[in-house]
Design a protein around this motif. Sequence first.
Motif, PDB file in Angstrom:
ATOM      1  N   ALA A  83      36.150  43.141  44.611  1.00  0.00           N
ATOM      2  CA  ALA A  83      37.239  42.625  43.788  1.00  0.00           C
ATOM      3  C   ALA A  83      38.266  43.717  43.528  1.00  0.00           C
ATOM      4  O   ALA A  83      37.914  44.870  43.256  1.00  0.00           O
ATOM      5  CB  ALA A  83      36.694  42.093  42.463  1.00  0.00           C
ATOM      6  N   ASP A  84      39.538  43.346  43.610  1.00  0.00           N
ATOM      7  CA  ASP A  84      40.615  44.212  43.152  1.00  0.00           C
ATOM      8  C   ASP A  84      40.934  43.797  41.720  1.00  0.00           C
ATOM      9  O   ASP A  84      41.551  42.747  41.497  1.00  0.00           O
ATOM     10  CB  ASP A  84      41.850  44.050  44.041  1.00  0.00           C
ATOM     11  CG  ASP A  84      43.016  44.928  43.587  1.00  0.00           C
ATOM     12  OD1 ASP A  84      42.895  45.600  42.541  1.00  0.00           O
ATOM     13  OD2 ASP A  84      44.057  44.922  44.262  1.00  0.00           O
ATOM     14  N   PRO A  85      40.519  44.568  40.729  1.00  0.00           N
ATOM     15  CA  PRO A  85      40.701  44.133  39.336  1.00  0.00           C
ATOM     16  C   PRO A  85      42.158  43.978  38.941  1.00  0.00           C
ATOM     17  O   PRO A  85      42.486  43.152  38.079  1.00  0.00           O
ATOM     18  CB  PRO A  85      40.003  45.225  38.524  1.00  0.00           C
ATOM     19  CG  PRO A  85      39.968  46.416  39.417  1.00  0.00           C
ATOM     20  CD  PRO A  85      39.842  45.871  40.811  1.00  0.00           C
ATOM     21  N   TRP A  86      43.061  44.761  39.572  1.00  0.00           N
ATOM     22  CA  TRP A  86      44.477  44.637  39.247  1.00  0.00           C
ATOM     23  C   TRP A  86      45.035  43.271  39.646  1.00  0.00           C
ATOM     24  O   TRP A  86      46.000  42.790  39.051  1.00  0.00           O
ATOM     25  CB  TRP A  86      45.283  45.730  39.939  1.00  0.00           C
ATOM     26  CG  TRP A  86      44.817  47.117  39.631  1.00  0.00           C
ATOM     27  CD1 TRP A  86      44.223  48.007  40.484  1.00  0.00           C
ATOM     28  CD2 TRP A  86      44.892  47.786  38.365  1.00  0.00           C
ATOM     29  NE1 TRP A  86      43.925  49.178  39.832  1.00  0.00           N
ATOM     30  CE2 TRP A  86      44.333  49.087  38.541  1.00  0.00           C
ATOM     31  CE3 TRP A  86      45.384  47.429  37.106  1.00  0.00           C
ATOM     32  CZ2 TRP A  86      44.252  50.010  37.500  1.00  0.00           C
ATOM     33  CZ3 TRP A  86      45.303  48.353  36.075  1.00  0.00           C
ATOM     34  CH2 TRP A  86      44.746  49.615  36.268  1.00  0.00           C
ATOM     35  N   GLN A  87      44.414  42.637  40.644  1.00  0.00           N
ATOM     36  CA  GLN A  87      44.871  41.330  41.102  1.00  0.00           C
ATOM     37  C   GLN A  87      44.059  40.178  40.512  1.00  0.00           C
ATOM     38  O   GLN A  87      44.294  39.016  40.865  1.00  0.00           O
ATOM     39  CB  GLN A  87      44.801  41.248  42.628  1.00  0.00           C
ATOM     40  CG  GLN A  87      45.724  42.203  43.358  1.00  0.00           C
ATOM     41  CD  GLN A  87      45.727  41.950  44.843  1.00  0.00           C
ATOM     42  OE1 GLN A  87      46.259  40.946  45.334  1.00  0.00           O
ATOM     43  NE2 GLN A  87      45.112  42.854  45.598  1.00  0.00           N
ATOM     44  N   SER A  88      43.120  40.460  39.620  1.00  0.00           N
ATOM     45  CA  SER A  88      42.325  39.393  39.016  1.00  0.00           C
ATOM     46  C   SER A  88      43.207  38.472  38.182  1.00  0.00           C
ATOM     47  O   SER A  88      44.226  38.892  37.616  1.00  0.00           O
ATOM     48  CB  SER A  88      41.221  39.977  38.138  1.00  0.00           C
ATOM     49  OG  SER A  88      41.780  40.658  37.020  1.00  0.00           O
ATOM     50  N   ALA A  89      42.829  37.207  38.112  1.00  0.00           N
ATOM     51  CA  ALA A  89      43.621  36.225  37.366  1.00  0.00           C
ATOM     52  C   ALA A  89      43.730  36.621  35.896  1.00  0.00           C
ATOM     53  O   ALA A  89      44.793  36.468  35.270  1.00  0.00           O
ATOM     54  CB  ALA A  89      42.992  34.844  37.510  1.00  0.00           C
ATOM     55  N   ASP A  90      42.652  37.156  35.336  1.00  0.00           N
ATOM     56  CA  ASP A  90      42.649  37.524  33.924  1.00  0.00           C
ATOM     57  C   ASP A  90      43.620  38.670  33.657  1.00  0.00           C
ATOM     58  O   ASP A  90      44.412  38.638  32.697  1.00  0.00           O
ATOM     59  CB  ASP A  90      41.226  37.905  33.514  1.00  0.00           C
ATOM     60  CG  ASP A  90      41.000  37.805  32.008  1.00  0.00           C
ATOM     61  OD1 ASP A  90      41.918  37.366  31.291  1.00  0.00           O
ATOM     62  OD2 ASP A  90      39.901  38.169  31.549  1.00  0.00           O
TER      63      ASP A  90
END
Length: 430
Positions: A381-388
């Motif tokens: 997962a790329d956290p910067w691109q997460s929906a949240d």
Amino acid sequence: MTHRHSGYVPHPSAQARRAAAWQKRLAGWSVAAAGLGFCASGAAVSSPAGVEAGSCIAPNTFMELTAQVAGTGRDAGGQNVVALGSYERFSPDGRFVLRSYSGAGLGNVSLMELPAFEGQVLRAYRTPFSNEAFPVQGSWRYLVDTDGAHYGLADVLQHERGARALFRGGMTGFYAAAAELPGGRGGEIRIRSLSWPNSGGDEHQGEGALSVRTLTVDTRSQRIVQDSGVQYLCGARVHEDGAMYALPMISVDGTEFAAMPQMPVQGQPTMRIFAFGTDGQGCHLQDTFLQASGKTVFGFADGAGGRAPLAYEYRAQIWWYVRALHRAFNLAPPAQGAGDVLLASAFPGITRDGRVLYAATRRSCSVQGTQCTDRVGYMVADPWQSADFQAWRMAHAAEAAAQHFPRCVTREDVQRTRAEFARQRGLPGA
């Protein structure tokens, strides 16, 4: 060439083929590293070949672990399933997964090799370790068995079960964790390990205070030259946290640790983040979570003075904690269909470039929910691109801009991280 571990001696012809293949991969790495623009010091001098600078990786990528790599076993219902294992630890570049409870096909502990961006798990390496072996975080210079035996990563990848321990020391038993402290020089490094006190990882581990031990190791002779002995932590906090903690984890640079009070006198039994302090024996409270998270792992600091992010599992989903915001973000990917569910394992990892990796089961069910199929593997997962996080960024545009948060993890970031780690550990090309 002779294998150096008496418990496993492969057929000479197979051994010779393996050595030749390893040398071929080493030669291939030299070419690949040159193409990625890395000089001998590890500094990048050009963008990786074939990678557009600034191109984002996918927000979520599922890398399936297949029966061809891991084999199958029977579950409680008698069905043949691929053994996902548990207690995963991810290398700083996201290329390798050290996992325990690997199933009968691979033994107690295996190393999984992941591709850079997409595809299935590439291969599995058998190891001589006992369940819940752990890496020395930050560098992954050593992999450590639960008896304190330290092995070189490259040696395990090449010799697998035939690898030989280099030295023995530090904390032992289940739930131990270790990290290489910054500032090593002159061929000497310091390794700080954290655990519950125990006499060998028996079932009574955890009934007592946290403990820490620091080794100084000469990496040229592979000898311990200084040992602090076991030192106990958090005694001054007994009136707040009680005397017993669970789920200890050390940061990748060995300067902080996470632990959960089991019977706190004040507050709830949720995860705490502590700093060791300059003497390595402190227990200085830094942060407290609202959720009763699973084991909390540390990422890498950004080099600009920012604190390292954290990640943990809560109710079968992975959460990413940004310390500058004192806020956790849910990294669950969007469902692929009405019957699609992703169930995360308990121990995520954070790479040096900022990706969050975790083991997961992807379950796809019919609309009626009567027929389901499971696939297991590793989610990147790329956290910067997460929906949240994207929702937060839109709602707090000014604050996000002020914090200089990146847009995403790029493919260039990943290639650079993998090539640098391969160079440091003397591995074939990434």
